[in-house]
Design an enzyme around this catalytic site. Sequence first.
Site, PDB file in Angstrom:
ATOM      1  N   ARG A   1      10.829  -7.508  -3.836  1.00 46.93           N
ATOM      2  CA  ARG A   1       9.887  -8.314  -4.748  1.00 46.93           C
ATOM      3  C   ARG A   1      10.332  -7.941  -6.023  1.00 46.93           C
TER       4      ARG A   1
ATOM      5  N   ASP B   1      -7.488   8.572  -9.138  1.00 45.99           N
ATOM      6  CA  ASP B   1      -8.128   9.786  -9.078  1.00 45.99           C
ATOM      7  C   ASP B   1      -7.181  11.187  -8.628  1.00 45.99           C
TER       8      ASP B   1
ATOM      9  N   GLU C   1       0.067   6.349  -0.567  1.00 45.78           N
ATOM     10  CA  GLU C   1       0.594   5.745  -2.076  1.00 45.78           C
ATOM     11  C   GLU C   1       0.586   6.498  -3.200  1.00 45.78           C
TER      12      GLU C   1
ATOM     13  N   GLY D   1      -9.242  11.342   0.566  1.00 45.79           N
ATOM     14  CA  GLY D   1      -8.872  10.035   0.905  1.00 45.79           C
ATOM     15  C   GLY D   1      -9.116   9.505   2.292  1.00 45.79           C
ATOM     16  N   ALA D   2      -9.626   8.392   2.575  1.00 42.17           N
ATOM     17  CA  ALA D   2      -9.915   8.092   3.946  1.00 42.17           C
ATOM     18  C   ALA D   2      -9.160   6.610   4.375  1.00 42.17           C
ATOM     19  N   GLY D   3      -8.026   6.424   3.412  1.00 36.77           N
ATOM     20  CA  GLY D   3      -7.189   5.386   3.774  1.00 36.77           C
ATOM     21  C   GLY D   3      -6.455   5.447   4.806  1.00 36.77           C
TER      22      GLY D   3
ATOM     23  N   HIS E   1       3.969  -7.620  -7.318  1.00 36.18           N
ATOM     24  CA  HIS E   1       4.281  -8.456  -6.018  1.00 36.18           C
ATOM     25  C   HIS E   1       4.239  -9.786  -6.424  1.00 36.18           C
TER      26      HIS E   1
ATOM     27  N   SER F   1       5.121   0.242   3.047  1.00 40.36           N
ATOM     28  CA  SER F   1       3.994   1.261   3.031  1.00 40.36           C
ATOM     29  C   SER F   1       3.049   1.596   3.824  1.00 40.36           C
TER      30      SER F   1
ATOM     31  N   PHE G   1      10.534 -10.158   6.901  1.00 37.05           N
ATOM     32  CA  PHE G   1       9.785  -9.709   5.532  1.00 37.05           C
ATOM     33  C   PHE G   1      11.079  -9.568   4.298  1.00 37.05           C
TER      34      PHE G   1
ATOM     35  N   THR H   1       0.269 -12.836   0.884  1.00 31.80           N
ATOM     36  CA  THR H   1       1.297 -11.697   1.609  1.00 31.80           C
ATOM     37  C   THR H   1       2.662 -12.502   1.637  1.00 31.80           C
ATOM     38  N   GLU H   2       3.552 -11.516   1.313  1.00 34.15           N
ATOM     39  CA  GLU H   2       5.202 -12.009   1.606  1.00 34.15           C
ATOM     40  C   GLU H   2       5.226 -12.551   2.998  1.00 34.15           C
TER      41      GLU H   2
ATOM     42  N   GLN I   1       5.368  -1.603  -8.723  1.00 36.76           N
ATOM     43  CA  GLN I   1       5.857  -2.663  -8.145  1.00 36.76           C
ATOM     44  C   GLN I   1       5.040  -3.972  -8.407  1.00 36.76           C
TER      45      GLN I   1
ATOM     46  N   LEU J   1      -3.644 -11.116  -3.632  1.00 34.39           N
ATOM     47  CA  LEU J   1      -2.540 -11.206  -2.892  1.00 34.39           C
ATOM     48  C   LEU J   1      -2.335 -12.213  -2.091  1.00 34.39           C
TER      49      LEU J   1
ATOM     50  N   ALA K   1      -3.414   6.863   4.995  1.00 32.02           N
ATOM     51  CA  ALA K   1      -2.789   8.089   5.085  1.00 32.02           C
ATOM     52  C   ALA K   1      -3.798   9.036   5.523  1.00 32.02           C
TER      53      ALA K   1
ATOM     54  N   ARG L   1       9.656  -0.643  -3.379  1.00 30.74           N
ATOM     55  CA  ARG L   1       9.151  -0.414  -2.000  1.00 30.74           C
ATOM     56  C   ARG L   1       9.641  -1.963  -1.445  1.00 30.74           C
TER      57      ARG L   1
ATOM     58  N   HIS M   1       0.990  -4.090  -8.142  1.00 33.67           N
ATOM     59  CA  HIS M   1       0.920  -4.157  -6.572  1.00 33.67           C
ATOM     60  C   HIS M   1       0.797  -2.680  -6.051  1.00 33.67           C
TER      61      HIS M   1
HETATM   62  C1  LIG Z   1      -3.439  -6.621  -1.275  1.00 35.02           C
HETATM   63  C2  LIG Z   1      -2.215  -5.358  -0.587  1.00 35.02           C
HETATM   64  C3  LIG Z   1      -1.400  -5.748   0.325  1.00 35.02           C
HETATM   65  C4  LIG Z   1      -0.493  -5.014   0.863  1.00 35.02           C
HETATM   66  N1  LIG Z   1       0.161  -5.534   1.853  1.00 35.02           N
HETATM   67  C5  LIG Z   1       1.095  -4.423   2.593  1.00 35.02           C
HETATM   68  C6  LIG Z   1       1.855  -4.805   3.640  1.00 35.02           C
HETATM   69  O1  LIG Z   1       1.815  -5.883   4.355  1.00 35.02           O
HETATM   70  N2  LIG Z   1       2.620  -3.949   4.137  1.00 35.02           N
HETATM   71  C7  LIG Z   1       2.739  -2.886   3.804  1.00 35.02           C
HETATM   72  O2  LIG Z   1       3.423  -1.808   4.219  1.00 35.02           O
HETATM   73  N3  LIG Z   1       2.007  -2.139   2.557  1.00 35.02           N
HETATM   74  C8  LIG Z   1       0.988  -3.211   1.995  1.00 35.02           C
HETATM   75  N4  LIG Z   1       0.451  -2.863   1.018  1.00 35.02           N
HETATM   76  C9  LIG Z   1       0.578  -1.507   0.362  1.00 35.02           C
HETATM   77  C10 LIG Z   1      -0.434  -0.509   1.320  1.00 35.02           C
HETATM   78  O3  LIG Z   1      -1.520  -1.295   1.663  1.00 35.02           O
HETATM   79  C11 LIG Z   1      -0.883   0.625   0.537  1.00 35.02           C
HETATM   80  O4  LIG Z   1       0.015   1.414  -0.479  1.00 35.02           O
HETATM   81  C12 LIG Z   1      -1.416   1.613   1.325  1.00 35.02           C
HETATM   82  O5  LIG Z   1      -2.511   1.046   2.383  1.00 35.02           O
HETATM   83  C13 LIG Z   1      -2.134   2.956   0.639  1.00 35.02           C
HETATM   84  O6  LIG Z   1      -2.886   3.844   1.683  1.00 35.02           O
HETATM   85  P1  LIG Z   1      -3.228   4.933   1.363  1.00 35.02           P
HETATM   86  O7  LIG Z   1      -3.887   5.613   2.465  1.00 35.02           O
HETATM   87  O8  LIG Z   1      -2.392   5.796   0.524  1.00 35.02           O
HETATM   88  O9  LIG Z   1      -4.446   4.551   0.131  1.00 35.02           O
HETATM   89  P2  LIG Z   1      -5.951   3.691   0.396  1.00 35.02           P
HETATM   90  O10 LIG Z   1      -5.878   3.005   1.469  1.00 35.02           O
HETATM   91  O11 LIG Z   1      -5.955   3.089  -0.808  1.00 35.02           O
HETATM   92  O12 LIG Z   1      -7.112   4.735   0.508  1.00 35.02           O
HETATM   93  C14 LIG Z   1      -7.301   5.593  -0.615  1.00 35.02           C
HETATM   94  C15 LIG Z   1      -8.346   6.547  -0.180  1.00 35.02           C
HETATM   95  O13 LIG Z   1      -8.590   7.548  -1.022  1.00 35.02           O
HETATM   96  C16 LIG Z   1      -9.975   7.657  -1.277  1.00 35.02           C
HETATM   97  N5  LIG Z   1     -10.059   8.208  -2.704  1.00 35.02           N
HETATM   98  C17 LIG Z   1      -9.817   7.725  -3.741  1.00 35.02           C
HETATM   99  N6  LIG Z   1     -10.082   8.665  -4.823  1.00 35.02           N
HETATM  100  C18 LIG Z   1     -10.711   9.371  -4.429  1.00 35.02           C
HETATM  101  C19 LIG Z   1     -11.314  10.706  -4.854  1.00 35.02           C
HETATM  102  N7  LIG Z   1     -11.624  10.677  -6.135  1.00 35.02           N
HETATM  103  N8  LIG Z   1     -12.211  11.483  -4.082  1.00 35.02           N
HETATM  104  C20 LIG Z   1     -12.237  11.050  -2.840  1.00 35.02           C
HETATM  105  N9  LIG Z   1     -11.815  10.092  -2.259  1.00 35.02           N
HETATM  106  C21 LIG Z   1     -10.845   9.268  -3.121  1.00 35.02           C
HETATM  107  C22 LIG Z   1     -10.647   6.187  -0.995  1.00 35.02           C
HETATM  108  O14 LIG Z   1     -11.907   6.378  -0.727  1.00 35.02           O
HETATM  109  C23 LIG Z   1      -9.830   5.745   0.131  1.00 35.02           C
HETATM  110  O15 LIG Z   1     -10.236   6.310   1.180  1.00 35.02           O
HETATM  111  C24 LIG Z   1      -0.536  -3.567   0.420  1.00 35.02           C
HETATM  112  C25 LIG Z   1      -1.271  -3.478  -0.697  1.00 35.02           C
HETATM  113  C26 LIG Z   1      -2.191  -4.437  -1.267  1.00 35.02           C
HETATM  114  C27 LIG Z   1      -3.132  -3.818  -2.201  1.00 35.02           C
END
Ligand SMILES: Cc1cc2nc3c(=O)[nH]c(=O)nc-3n(C[C@H](O)[C@H](O)[C@H](O)COP(=O)(O)OP(=O)(O)OC[C@H]3O[C@@H](n4cnc5c(N)ncnc54)[C@H](O)[C@@H]3O)c2cc1C
Lengths: 599, 269, 143, 148
Positions: free
Chosen positions: A298, A233, A395, A24-26, A254, A411, A128, A266-267, A252, A264, A28, A406, A365
């Site tokens: 929320r 996944d 997440e 995962g490259a979000g 939203h 997050s 917020f 935003t709040e 949650q 979304l 986190a 939350r 959300h």
């Molecule tokens: C519209 C929206 C607005 C939000 N606003 C806020 C906010 O203002 N403040 C706040 O604190 N939080 C907010 N959140 C929540 C927060 O953004 C998310 O919870 C957080 O970004 C999750 O980050 P993550 O790194 O866990 O996952 P993600 O950023 O979702 O990344 C998941 C990663 O996992 C990878 N992945 C998934 N499955 C696989 C697999 N099988 N194999 C390989 N890679 C995989 C994907 O490619 C991706 O790179 C918001 C969420 C949403 C949806």
Amino acid sequence: MTEFEDGAVIDGVHYHRFDVVIVGAGGAGMRAAIEAGPKARTAVITKLYPTRSHTGAAQGGMAAALANVEEDNWEWHTFDTVKGGDYLVDQDAAEILAKEAIDAVLDLENMGLPFNRTPEGKIDQRRFGGHTRDHGKAPVRRACYAADRTGHMILQTLFQNCVKLGVNFFNEYYALDVVMTKVKGKDRPSGVVAYELATGEIHVFQAKAIIFATGGFGKIYKTTSNAHTLTGDGVGIIWRKGLPLEDMEFFQFHPTGLAGLGILLTEGARGEGAILRNASGERFMERYAPTIKDLAPRDIVSRCMVQEVAEGRGAGPHKDYVLLDCTHLGAEVLETKLPDITEFARTYLGVDPVTTPVPVMPTAHYAMGGIPTNVKAEVLSDNDTVVPGLYAAGECACVSVHGSNRLGTNSLLDINVFGKRAGNNAVEYAKTADFVPLPADPAAFVQGLVEELRDSKGTERIAALRKELQDEMDRNAQVFRTDESLAKVTQTIHELRGRYKNVSIQDKGRRYNTDLLEAIELGFLLDLAEVVVYSARNRKESRGGHMRDDYPKRDDAEYMKHTMAYLTGDPHSADAADHISLDWKPVVITNYQPMERKY
Amino acid sequence: MSEVASSEGTAAVAPVAPIQAFTVTLIIRRFDPEVDAEPHWQDFDVELYATDRVLDALHKIKWEQDGSLSFRRSCAHGICGSDAMRINGRNRLACKTLIKDLDISQPIYVEAIKGLPLEKDLIVDMEPFFESYRAIQPFLIASDKPEKERIQSVAQRAVFDDTTKCILCAACTSSCPVFWTDGQYFGPAAIVNAHRFIFDSRDEGSQVRLDILNDKEGVWRCRTTFNCSEACPRGIEVTKAISEVKQAILRGGPDLPASDLTSEAVLAG
Amino acid sequence: MSSQAARSGAAAATKIRSPRRPAGTLYRGREGMWSWVLHRITGVAIFFFLLVHVLDTAVVRISPEAYNSVINEYKTPLLGLGEIALVAAIGLHALNGLRIILIDFWSAGTRHQRLLFWIVIALWVVLLVGFVPRQLMHIFGGQ
Amino acid sequence: MTTIDAPRAPHTPAVKRRRVNWEKWGWLYMRLSGVVLVVLIFGHLFVNLFLGQGVKAIDFAFVAGKWASPFWIVWDTLMLWLALIHGGNGMRTIINDYAHGRLRIVLLTLVAVAVVALIVLGTLVLTTFDPCPAGAPANLVPSFCPAK
Ligand SMILES: Cc1cc2nc3c(=O)[nH]c(=O)nc-3n(C[C@H](O)[C@H](O)[C@H](O)COP(=O)(O)OP(=O)(O)OC[C@H]3O[C@@H](n4cnc5c(N)ncnc54)[C@H](O)[C@@H]3O)c2cc1C
Ligand code: HEM
Ligand code: SF4
Ligand code: F3S
Ligand code: FES
């Protein structure tokens, strides 16, 4: 399995060896990679190009008690987090979150994140939901932000730093399994198996330490702010290994998703002063949360909105939504502080927030629950046993800093604080640990899964099954739930699972076979939806994001504890009780005794 | 909360028009590398609503007619940059292009963006694109390690605001006539991202980036055709950013606002 | 591709009268792109004209007779019309060149590029309105 | 399963070498020369095509008449140089856009040769021009030529 060279291809399967593998490259995943990349041989496997991750969708901000604009401190932040989570928060973790928040924000700033600035040139902060001064006295400006694209900036900044550090990305590789090897009678993770989208080939990544950062699973619902790709996944992979999932019933909703679409708003809009109104124009939140009104957490706001609509006070031709009124904020504030959501409303609903209130309804959300970890981001195999070498953050994980609900902006904070911890701890572990040998034929399971689907002669369409699941979840497992509604969903899932055996994959090719992957993703969605519903049925109280119509009160005597769910049988069995077992885990309480939650 | 203001509010919401579906023809340029030597067009009829987006149309095709249709998508609301494609001859994000904004008496042509190697249907190889991005050193270069945050005035933050919005969707670069003929050109997206740092008062590496872009394949290659600016789904003034980089090279450095914090603070107070 | 997919695709393909099947669509750029196309075409045209023009002018060095016979070619109606095209091309190239320079050096230039393009076209028309009648008079006007 | 080659992905990793930077100066030159050329060319066209008899009036005598004055010699020389280099550099850009490999080199060389040759030729003509060449018929040369 026998020895292999890194990069070897054996029987068509590619083998790689890394000290740390991050899935995962979000936010986190990349935060972890920034720690691990320079210190250990690290690979990041991601099913999307990193900048496509859904962290980029986050809008409002990231909480930290910097006290740049008004008095604030991390202890207040901890309290708000605990109270916001309806006391189901592990307070030791919440303390870490709030304390390390300050460094997390400064780290990002130092990495280049362009925060909005105060007139003194410091990081600006805004209000917020649920963030207050002095234990609930008044809203406080705690969310650090960059317009309404804070998540975008975080994702870009982290990616930029990964580029700087030369992090090794495997883009568009779908992790589908974590390999376990029996060592002295215990299952130990030894690698990850991934499917390369471009070629359809299978890769095995042997690793000393594995970090899961795969994000949420909002796609179990129809109306959601989550991306199409958020199919859980990673959580599903862990679940299938018989490892527990924690607090899955808490999802949650939203309050302000664009009505009908779920996109979304935003709040932060309410943070800037926007107001929710019902059909008659009443600011109904004054009735429910007299002190902080529209900025209540929320779960409360969502519930109030659904209630307004249920009681016939909804707006619109079908009286099925309420209105977010930004008209008094003025074009200036909307264009400079909330430009993106202003554009969303214009593009997707044809409504200009400057002049017209925007139709909104709650949207699925955020998953509070997920893979249980301790504060070192180590994955747990029961209430307190660590799985050595396995980490989770973001997440997909449940440290439990969010408890049953939350707080907004916590997050983006979570992914940074625990992403960093996961990265560091994984490196520490990899430094001393040896590779766990791979079992014979580590890719067998994934190969089987892929081949079976590809060769399917079935007649069921994936999209149809998915739609039925999502519709059913929206109907019966959304903001309000009852035993009856949840029982219905359980039944539906069982049926869908039967039909899932009979799906057809039209694309038989190997390159970019997204058809196949959608089928695999649906498998995860079915599994996770079932855990959510099953856990929810079992919690006969209302708390945070989990609102039971038949048990409207919080019941601390019975349920002041985390749900732990385990897969213990064949998921196809008709009675979920035959394959899911539930257990409890105590909540860590340090300073704050549960109180009634009033705003 | 006065009744008046609020009832006005409700009235102002446009009544949801009677929902009416109509059949739209999409003509999609297909290419299956395992079968086809050359791409070819294929027609699909889809039932759509005016409020649907082209992405919805593609999903309907994939989910109901032909599961082998391949395209990238994730967020579905224009922030992840997955689904840039050429729709009726222009680069756009499928998830931000509403059916009602297209002329549906005609078929809608959908094809992959141009200039990057075609992989399958609407999917292209993004690697060359990201390679250019990486080449401009898209990260903050700063030597000091401040105790807290670096100070930056509101005005200093504002000069590069526009270019921080980039989602790396490649709509701009693949709409650029220069890029079509010369894949080595850095392309507008890379320049936009260089601009984001060159004009960041906290950054110390602008000279390096200006040098990189002062190259045969750098900014001078841009012929101000403005396709990039028109294509950018984030509304970034791409050509303006490129122009500012050119000026910065000519001047020997970016023209940054002075950090005039005290007076601003006074003004704000 | 699965047979089913092929079938559904084929079904769709036969049902609809298929219009034009280009290899790929032409990019529908706007003023900026078309002005560039015109600038490029006119630039090349002028360049080739200039090559010829320098050569023919160089004939003055050979002898007055030779030069006059060459230059007489320019006075035929055909090349007279050609001259109109030349002036049109140079006019457009020059005016648009100035537009490009404004875009490059005037900070608000990029924002007004479309307006500038239409100004270029307007000035160009004025230029031609001034020149063409006179030229036609010169080449066809007898005397 | 075997490894399949990636189709249609002939992308050559950018070899971003740095040599003499023609691009910046070329770019600047196009703009500077462009501004000057506007004056020079429109002046030229105005005098030659618009005033008096227009194109009809052009003959040896007309040219010789102009080049009798150093003003027009300087004007035309400047125009010759600026325009040819401007056009040549423009052609270079275009060739770089559309031609690759050997063809590109050939075309670039052709343009360069043409530009240099014509500049040399044109300059020689301008500097060595005799408005009253010996032996030329009186009716063809300017009226100021001494009658032979
Ligand atoms: C519209 C929206 C607005 C939000 N606003 C806020 C906010 O203002 N403040 C706040 O604190 N939080 C907010 N959140 C929540 C927060 O953004 C998310 O919870 C957080 O970004 C999750 O980050 P993550 O790194 O866990 O996952 P993600 O950023 O979702 O990344 C998941 C990663 O996992 C990878 N992945 C998934 N499955 C696989 C697999 N099988 N194999 C390989 N890679 C995989 C994907 O490619 C991706 O790179 C918001 C969420 C949403 C949806
Ligand atoms: C009359 C005044 C002229 C002006 C103001 C002018 C201006 C310009 C400018 C600014 C450019 C650069 C365009 C860009 O970078 O995108 C250019 C390009 C060019 N010019 Fe001119 N020019 C003039 C005359 C000429 C002449 C006389 C010739 C022919 C010899 C010529 C041939 C070209 C060519 C071939 C190009 C390259 C076009 C391209 O790259 O697309 N120009 N001109
Ligand atoms: S500048 Fe605009 S079009 Fe180009 S990549 Fe960035 S967001 Fe996409
Ligand atoms: S489209 Fe290309 S030519 Fe310049 S203005 Fe944009 S980069
Ligand atoms: S799907 Fe994310 S930008 Fe279109």
